[in-house]
Design a protein around this motif. Structure first.
Motif, mmCIF file in Angstrom:
data_model
loop_
_atom_site.group_PDB
_atom_site.id
_atom_site.type_symbol
_atom_site.label_atom_id
_atom_site.label_comp_id
_atom_site.label_asym_id
_atom_site.label_seq_id
_atom_site.Cartn_x
_atom_site.Cartn_y
_atom_site.Cartn_z
ATOM 1 N N CYS A 124 -14.025 -32.551 40.385
ATOM 2 C CA CYS A 124 -14.720 -32.202 39.149
ATOM 3 C C CYS A 124 -13.744 -31.476 38.222
ATOM 4 C CB CYS A 124 -15.915 -31.316 39.462
ATOM 5 S SG CYS A 124 -16.933 -30.915 38.024
ATOM 6 N N ASP A 178 -14.235 -28.906 36.305
ATOM 7 C CA ASP A 178 -14.447 -27.474 36.113
ATOM 8 C C ASP A 178 -13.231 -26.676 36.585
ATOM 9 O OD1 ASP A 178 -16.976 -28.118 35.249
ATOM 10 O OD2 ASP A 178 -17.955 -27.625 37.145
ATOM 11 N N ASP A 195 -14.863 -29.054 43.538
ATOM 12 C CA ASP A 195 -15.291 -28.457 42.280
ATOM 13 C C ASP A 195 -14.684 -27.063 42.169
ATOM 14 O OD1 ASP A 195 -16.567 -28.063 39.880
ATOM 15 O OD2 ASP A 195 -18.528 -27.609 40.756
ATOM 16 N N ASN A 196 -14.559 -26.584 40.929
ATOM 17 C CA ASN A 196 -13.978 -25.262 40.652
ATOM 18 C C ASN A 196 -12.606 -25.094 41.309
ATOM 19 O OD1 ASN A 196 -16.357 -24.814 39.343
ATOM 20 N ND2 ASN A 196 -17.006 -23.058 40.563
ATOM 21 N N LYS A 205 -14.612 -24.608 45.625
ATOM 22 C CA LYS A 205 -15.908 -24.475 46.278
ATOM 23 C C LYS A 205 -15.874 -25.173 47.638
ATOM 24 C CE LYS A 205 -19.245 -24.085 42.476
ATOM 25 N NZ LYS A 205 -20.424 -24.735 41.841
ATOM 26 N N SER A 263 -19.751 -29.307 47.484
ATOM 27 C CA SER A 263 -20.652 -28.418 46.742
ATOM 28 C C SER A 263 -20.224 -28.412 45.279
ATOM 29 C CB SER A 263 -20.614 -26.991 47.304
ATOM 30 O OG SER A 263 -21.071 -26.968 48.638
ATOM 31 N N HIS A 264 -21.092 -28.870 44.394
ATOM 32 C CA HIS A 264 -20.698 -28.978 42.985
ATOM 33 C C HIS A 264 -21.941 -29.023 42.103
ATOM 34 C CE1 HIS A 264 -21.976 -33.206 42.368
ATOM 35 N NE2 HIS A 264 -21.701 -33.337 43.659
ATOM 36 N N ASN A 265 -21.712 -28.883 40.801
ATOM 37 C CA ASN A 265 -22.777 -29.028 39.804
ATOM 38 C C ASN A 265 -22.304 -29.981 38.708
ATOM 39 O OD1 ASN A 265 -20.850 -27.434 38.658
ATOM 40 N ND2 ASN A 265 -22.268 -25.938 37.769
ATOM 41 N N CYS A 266 -21.665 -31.064 39.110
ATOM 42 C CA CYS A 266 -20.964 -31.962 38.192
ATOM 43 C C CYS A 266 -21.714 -33.263 37.982
ATOM 44 C CB CYS A 266 -19.571 -32.274 38.730
ATOM 45 S SG CYS A 266 -18.604 -30.777 39.038
ATOM 46 N N GLY A 267 -21.650 -33.754 36.751
ATOM 47 C CA GLY A 267 -22.196 -35.051 36.417
ATOM 48 C C GLY A 267 -21.102 -36.092 36.312
ATOM 49 N N ASP A 279 -17.957 -35.547 34.273
ATOM 50 C CA ASP A 279 -17.087 -34.397 34.547
ATOM 51 C C ASP A 279 -15.870 -34.744 35.399
ATOM 52 O OD1 ASP A 279 -18.792 -32.679 33.134
ATOM 53 O OD2 ASP A 279 -20.075 -32.422 34.894
#
Length: 276
Positions: free
Chosen positions: A1, A3, A42-43, A59, A63-67, A70
């Protein structure tokens, strides 16, 4: 990701793949397509000296919050020169690639022009300093591959400079040379040599165009100075059709330089990516 992904992470990615470092990277990339649809990292936060991307802080796996937008892409430098032993990719002992492996560059005849070429080949704006018989950094190799390197300063690659035949040297291990570069935020593209081309600037992970509005000879001088060309400007052309750039995005507009700035981005200009 994408981020937190930055230039340090891009350089780590390319070095892990066996390249010198990153030419550029793009967050929310639309330049390429991936067949994968799952995010694993991610991150990602790199210091720039890690050997692998997974060695950077990140992370827990998956584990992520990506679409889907991203994603991040990276373009690597496939050159034949590297700097090793430094705290960042911008400094270290100079090594060159020959016959399947990297070897040392001897300090005989190596000067500021050679240092400029090294930094330019690596994608940096210029050299901060260099040191013959260096003790500032360490290299794991003991073999010399280049000796008596004599550059004019306008070469695109160190191997384009005059030098002894590859692997022919009379150097001892005390005769290594190190180079320290400073970061590249401006480049010239589309020209026959690194001395000419369309002006582009680096921002937010990628290069974009500089608008011709208010650009004058003072801005051209700053551009050449930032790139390490001490002799100044030969000429410049607004609304240029002499060269071509693959970029279509403008990053700087209304650039108004006094002429004594060190970098083009130090001149007054519109907010980044605000243009007409």
């Amino acid at each position: 990701c994408d981020d937190y992904f930055n230039a340090f992470a891009a350089n780590v990615t390319c070095r892990q793949l066996g390249y010198m470092g990153a030419l550029d990277y793009m967050k929310k990339s639309t330049r390429f397509n991936a067949s994968a649809s799952s995010f694993y990292l991610d991150n990602v936060k790199c210091n720039g000296n890690e050997k692998r991307l997974v060695d950077c802080s990140h992370k827990p796996w998956k584990s992520h919050n990506c679409g889907r937008r991203d994603v991040v892409d990276v373009r690597c430098n496939t050159g034949r020169v590297r700097l090793v032993g430094g705290a960042t990719p911008m400094e270290g002992i100079a090594e060159a690639y020959y016959n399947g492996t990297f070897g040392l560059v001897c300090d005989d005849s190596f000067n500021r022009h050679s240092a400029k070429v090294v930094c330019r080949e690596l994608g940096f704006a210029g050299y901060k300093d260099f040191k013959q018989r260096s003790k500032r950094f360490n290299s794991s190799t003991t073999n010399f591959v280049l000796d008596n390197v004599q550059c004019f300063g306008n070469e695109s690659r160190l191997e384009d400079c005059h030098h002894n035949p590859w692997g022919h040297d009379d150097c001892g291990l005390s005769e290594v040379v190190d180079v320290r570069c400073y970061g590249g935020t401006t480049r010239l593209v589309g020209g026959a040599t690194s001395l000419e081309g369309i002006v582009e600037v680096y921002h937010n992970g990628r290069f974009g165009l500089v608008c011709a509005d208010y650009f004058n000879e003072k801005a051209a001088k700053v551009t050449c100075r930032e790139l390490g060309f001490d002799q100044g400007v030969r000429d410049f052309m607004k609304r240029s059709n002499r060269f071509h750039s693959s970029s279509t995005s403008f990053f700087l507009d209304n650039v108004k330089c006094k002429g004594n700035e060190s970098r083009l981005e130090d001149c007054p200009h519109n907010p980044w990516e605000h243009h007409n």
